[in-house]
Design an enzyme around this catalytic site. Structure first.
Site, PDB file in Angstrom:
ATOM      1  N   CYS A   1     -21.841 -14.298  10.822  1.00  0.00           N
ATOM      2  CA  CYS A   1     -20.489 -13.746  10.731  1.00  0.00           C
ATOM      3  C   CYS A   1     -20.618 -12.254  10.431  1.00  0.00           C
ATOM      4  CB  CYS A   1     -19.753 -14.451   9.594  1.00  0.00           C
ATOM      5  SG  CYS A   1     -18.123 -13.783   9.249  1.00  0.00           S
TER       6      CYS A   1
ATOM      7  N   CYS B   1     -18.100  -9.860  16.756  1.00  0.00           N
ATOM      8  CA  CYS B   1     -17.537 -10.968  15.981  1.00  0.00           C
ATOM      9  C   CYS B   1     -18.078 -12.213  16.648  1.00  0.00           C
ATOM     10  CB  CYS B   1     -16.012 -10.942  16.037  1.00  0.00           C
ATOM     11  SG  CYS B   1     -15.276 -12.448  15.361  1.00  0.00           S
TER      12      CYS B   1
HETATM   13  N1  DGL Z   1     -16.745 -14.757  13.233  1.00  0.00           N
HETATM   14  C1  DGL Z   1     -16.599 -13.836  12.189  1.00  0.00           C
HETATM   15  C2  DGL Z   1     -17.168 -12.483  12.504  1.00  0.00           C
HETATM   16  O1  DGL Z   1     -18.192 -12.439  13.149  1.00  0.00           O
HETATM   17  C3  DGL Z   1     -15.336 -13.846  11.376  1.00  0.00           C
HETATM   18  C4  DGL Z   1     -14.040 -13.744  12.032  1.00  0.00           C
HETATM   19  C5  DGL Z   1     -12.904 -13.968  11.064  1.00  0.00           C
HETATM   20  O2  DGL Z   1     -12.988 -14.906  10.263  1.00  0.00           O
HETATM   21  O3  DGL Z   1     -11.925 -13.197  11.122  1.00  0.00           O
HETATM   22  O4  DGL Z   1     -16.668 -11.469  12.098  1.00  0.00           O
END
Ligand code: DGL
Length: 278
Positions: free
Chosen positions: A71, A191
């Site tokens: 993440c 993301c």
């Molecule tokens: N998938 C995550 C990232 O890479 C988080 C996205 C989120 O929860 O807003 O930032």
């Protein structure tokens, strides 16, 4: 069992897990999605840190000696603090936490020809300026233009991947990014949710007359960086169990996680998940 823990706010980490598992299928894994509290992207610094810290501690308590923050938002807001301030105070300070930003930046410098790189990510990741700082360490000739896309993750978490609303948002955000720097030839999908909608992003780039732009998802750089880490850190590698098993855990609704998770991973058989609190 001493599996590798993989954590994301929700489904996005599955795009990282998919590539890690493809490259390193013999290890055991626990995937944890905090779907009940996703998205993280518009949360405060303190919330992202607290939630990530709780998840890491939960994965440690489940036996993981190594946790990957799959993440960007958590990597940008919590990784350094956990590494520097939390780990040394724990009962076993030899456990480790790794993120996704450094491996991505190391790779993107080799992909761009123009030296103009775009970043699409959550508001939290963009405002942290983590990518700017990592890129500046590598090569100051590279130019990064960032654009926050706050609507993408909420729509993906709701399973609305082919909705007209998501297509509209994606096209508008990419148009804004390319207006800010028309020489961008490579876009970092900063993301981990975004590779789950690669076809929507490609379609938008076609419609914007930029089908030539290279999209850079993070699964491959992160999985090869993990392989490299385990080769260099044999004291960690020998702690990881090798049963080829994965346990999927969510803080949210199990049936939804199993349905969308199976879709995102492209599995023929439904994945099984358990609900946990963190
Ligand atoms: N998938 C995550 C990232 O890479 C988080 C996205 C989120 O929860 O807003 O930032």
């Amino acid at each position: 069992m001493a599996p590798i823990g993989i954590f994301d706010s929700g489904f996005g980490g599955l795009s990282i897990f998919r590539e890690i598992h493809r490259l390193l299928p013999d290890y055991d894994y626990i995937f944890l999605g905090d779907n009940a509290r996703a998205p993280y992207g518009d949360r405060s610094f303190q919330e992202v840190f607290d939630f990530t810290n709780q998840a890491v501690r939960r994965l440690f308590a489940m036996g993981c000696p190594l946790v990957i923050l799959a993440c960007n938002t958590a990597s940008a807001k919590a990784l350094r603090n956990i590494q520097q301030n939390e780990l040394p105070l724990m009962d076993d300070p030899t456990r480790r936490v790794l993120g996704v930003i450094r491996p991505t930046v190391e790779r993107v410098a080799n992909l761009t020809y123009s030296g103009h790189i775009g970043l699409v990510a959550t508001r939290a990741t963009v405002s942290s300026r983590s990518y700017d700082m990592e890129l500046a360490h590598l090569a100051d000739s590279l130019r990064l233009t960032s654009h926050a896309c706050p609507q993408w993750v909420p729509l993906i978490e709701r399973g609305l991947m082919s909705s007209p609303e998501l297509r509209r948002e994606v096209k508008a955000d990419l148009a804004a990014l390319l207006a800010a720097d028309p020489d961008i030839d490579t876009i970092i999908l900063g993301c981990t949710h975004y590779p789950l909608i690669t076809s929507v992003i490609q379609q938008a780039l076609q419609e914007l007359d930029h089908p030539e732009i290279i999209l850079m998802p993070q699964g491959k750089p992160v999985s090869y960086a993990l392989q490299d880490y385990l080769r260099r850190h044999t004291e960690m590698e020998c702690r990881i169990s090798r049963g080829g098993q994965t346990q999927f855990c969510t803080t949210g609704d199990v049936a939804t996680f199993e349905r969308l998770g199976t879709l995102f991973l492209g599995h023929e058989e439904s994945i099984r998940a358990v609900q946990i609190t963190i």
